[in-house]
Scaffold this motif. Structure first.
Motif, PDB file in Angstrom:
ATOM      1  N   GLY A 160       0.787  -1.224   0.000  1.00 51.07           N
ATOM      2  CA  GLY A 160       0.000   0.000   0.000  1.00 51.07           C
ATOM      3  C   GLY A 160       0.818   1.272   0.000  1.00 51.07           C
ATOM      4  O   GLY A 160       2.019   1.281  -0.271  1.00 51.07           O
ATOM      5  N   ARG A 161       0.131   2.357   0.317  1.00 50.93           N
ATOM      6  CA  ARG A 161       0.755   3.682   0.281  1.00 50.93           C
ATOM      7  C   ARG A 161       1.713   3.915   1.450  1.00 50.93           C
ATOM      8  O   ARG A 161       2.576   4.784   1.397  1.00 50.93           O
ATOM      9  CB  ARG A 161      -0.309   4.777   0.242  1.00 50.93           C
ATOM     10  CG  ARG A 161      -1.095   4.975   1.504  1.00 50.93           C
ATOM     11  CD  ARG A 161      -2.067   6.143   1.411  1.00 50.93           C
ATOM     12  NE  ARG A 161      -3.205   5.823   0.584  1.00 50.93           N
ATOM     13  CZ  ARG A 161      -3.429   6.386  -0.612  1.00 50.93           C
ATOM     14  NH1 ARG A 161      -2.578   7.281  -1.094  1.00 50.93           N
ATOM     15  NH2 ARG A 161      -4.500   6.061  -1.313  1.00 50.93           N
ATOM     16  N   PHE A 162       1.581   3.142   2.532  1.00 51.27           N
ATOM     17  CA  PHE A 162       2.424   3.369   3.704  1.00 51.27           C
ATOM     18  C   PHE A 162       3.654   2.474   3.734  1.00 51.27           C
ATOM     19  O   PHE A 162       4.594   2.726   4.492  1.00 51.27           O
ATOM     20  CB  PHE A 162       1.610   3.181   4.987  1.00 51.27           C
ATOM     21  CG  PHE A 162       0.577   4.252   5.194  1.00 51.27           C
ATOM     22  CD1 PHE A 162       0.942   5.523   5.614  1.00 51.27           C
ATOM     23  CD2 PHE A 162      -0.755   4.005   4.950  1.00 51.27           C
ATOM     24  CE1 PHE A 162      -0.001   6.520   5.791  1.00 51.27           C
ATOM     25  CE2 PHE A 162      -1.716   4.991   5.122  1.00 51.27           C
ATOM     26  CZ  PHE A 162      -1.334   6.256   5.547  1.00 51.27           C
ATOM     27  N   GLY A 163       3.683   1.410   2.937  1.00 52.70           N
ATOM     28  CA  GLY A 163       4.834   0.533   2.904  1.00 52.70           C
ATOM     29  C   GLY A 163       4.954  -0.307   4.161  1.00 52.70           C
ATOM     30  O   GLY A 163       4.062  -0.331   5.017  1.00 52.70           O
ATOM     31  N   SER A 164       6.084  -1.002   4.307  1.00 54.52           N
ATOM     32  CA  SER A 164       6.325  -1.858   5.467  1.00 54.52           C
ATOM     33  C   SER A 164       7.817  -2.115   5.589  1.00 54.52           C
ATOM     34  O   SER A 164       8.440  -2.642   4.672  1.00 54.52           O
ATOM     35  CB  SER A 164       5.582  -3.191   5.309  1.00 54.52           C
ATOM     36  OG  SER A 164       5.860  -4.074   6.372  1.00 54.52           O
ATOM     37  N   GLN A 165       8.379  -1.710   6.717  1.00 57.42           N
ATOM     38  CA  GLN A 165       9.799  -1.917   6.994  1.00 57.42           C
ATOM     39  C   GLN A 165      10.650  -1.415   5.835  1.00 57.42           C
ATOM     40  O   GLN A 165      10.706  -0.222   5.580  1.00 57.42           O
ATOM     41  CB  GLN A 165      10.042  -3.389   7.326  1.00 57.42           C
ATOM     42  CG  GLN A 165       9.290  -3.844   8.567  1.00 57.42           C
ATOM     43  CD  GLN A 165       9.509  -5.291   8.906  1.00 57.42           C
ATOM     44  OE1 GLN A 165      10.285  -6.007   8.275  1.00 57.42           O
ATOM     45  NE2 GLN A 165       8.819  -5.779   9.935  1.00 57.42           N
TER      46      GLN A 165
END
Length: 275
Positions: free
Chosen positions: A252-257
């Motif tokens: 998504g738009r927020f990403g991850s790690q």
């Protein structure tokens, strides 16, 4: 100064100011400052009932934006004298509109995803009448903004990558692209299947962010990113190919790690077994 305005601003007028003096009313002065800036720069701006001025260069064709929307924005913020306050013109920032200054909460709702323009924000819709974290009290703030439509940008990125690498990729109804090099001859997984997959994951610049060993890893298909849940089902045991996953089917738009927000992910996959 980095993403200064990404804060809840209910406290601005109560306890987080740099001094305890009574608030000053800058509305009239801010109004004149904005009107003069518009005139001096030949701008055609619209004034809202709150005193916000905005310019719509492109309304955008993507999703509508509400006061509680998550949005991704490229921007440059500056004062009326041209001094830059803050900017992020590359991947932008991803925020919820309930967590920013009122001028952004209101102003971004005049656009859709993919839109661009300008917000001219008086201090009562920004940081208030007292100094705040380096912003002088009563400051008018101007933002050039571009609301990112990741669906459009990701698809363009995937198509460019496929073309540059001579990939004959198929697009599904969800926006996933996939290439079947070997369809496989064994069992075909379902959405709830446990599978073992050997893979390599990388960005469109070919930077590898994750990779299994040759034996692969086992997992349930309903417990991974949607691009994998869908994509692995296009193969049978022994099958191999490529998944080109837009951010809407990944992180998504927020990403991850280590995965940036809005990132397209590419996976070389080999379905070893359906367990």
């Amino acid at each position: 100064m980095k993403s200064l305005f990404i804060t809840l601003f209910v406290v601005l007028f109560i306890s987080c100011n740099d001094d305890d003096s009574a608030p000053k009313d800058f509305r009239a002065a801010n109004e004149q400052e904005i009107v003069d800036y518009i005139a001096n720069n030949g701008l055609d701006a619209t004034r809202s009932n709150t005193g916000l001025y905005y310019i719509i260069d492109e309304e955008g064709e993507g999703a509508e934006i509400t006061a509680s929307s998550d949005v991704s924005v490229r921007y440059k913020g500056y004062y009326t004298n041209g001094t830059i306050l803050d900017q992020n013109t590359d991947n932008g920032i991803s925020i919820n509109l309930q967590q920013v200054i009122p001028g952004w909460t209101e102003g971004l709702q005049y656009f859709r995803e993919g839109g661009s323009g300008m917000l001219l924000i008086p201090s009562h819709l920004a940081y208030g009448s007292n100094n705040y974290n380096g912003v002088p009290g009563g400051s008018v703030l101007i933002f050039d903004i571009e609301v990112i439509d990741w669906d459009v940008e990701n698809k363009e990125e995937i198509l460019d990558y496929a073309s540059s690498n001579n990939l004959n990729a198929t697009e599904s109804d969800t926006g996933l692209f996939y290439v079947i090099d070997e369809p496989g001859t064994g069992a075909q997984p379902l959405e709830s299947s446990n599978v073992t997959v050997a893979y390599k994951g990388y960005f469109t610049d070919d930077t590898v962010f994750d990779e299994s060993d040759a034996d692969g890893i086992s997992f349930n298909l309903n417990g991974v990113i949607p691009g994998w849940t869908e994509g692995i089902q296009y193969f049978k045991e022994g099958g191999s190919g490529i998944l080109l996953v837009p951010s809407s089917l990944a992180y998504g738009r927020f990403g991850s790690q280590s995965i940036p927000g809005g990132a397209v992910l590419i996976f070389d996959v080999n379905l070893k077994s359906v367990n």
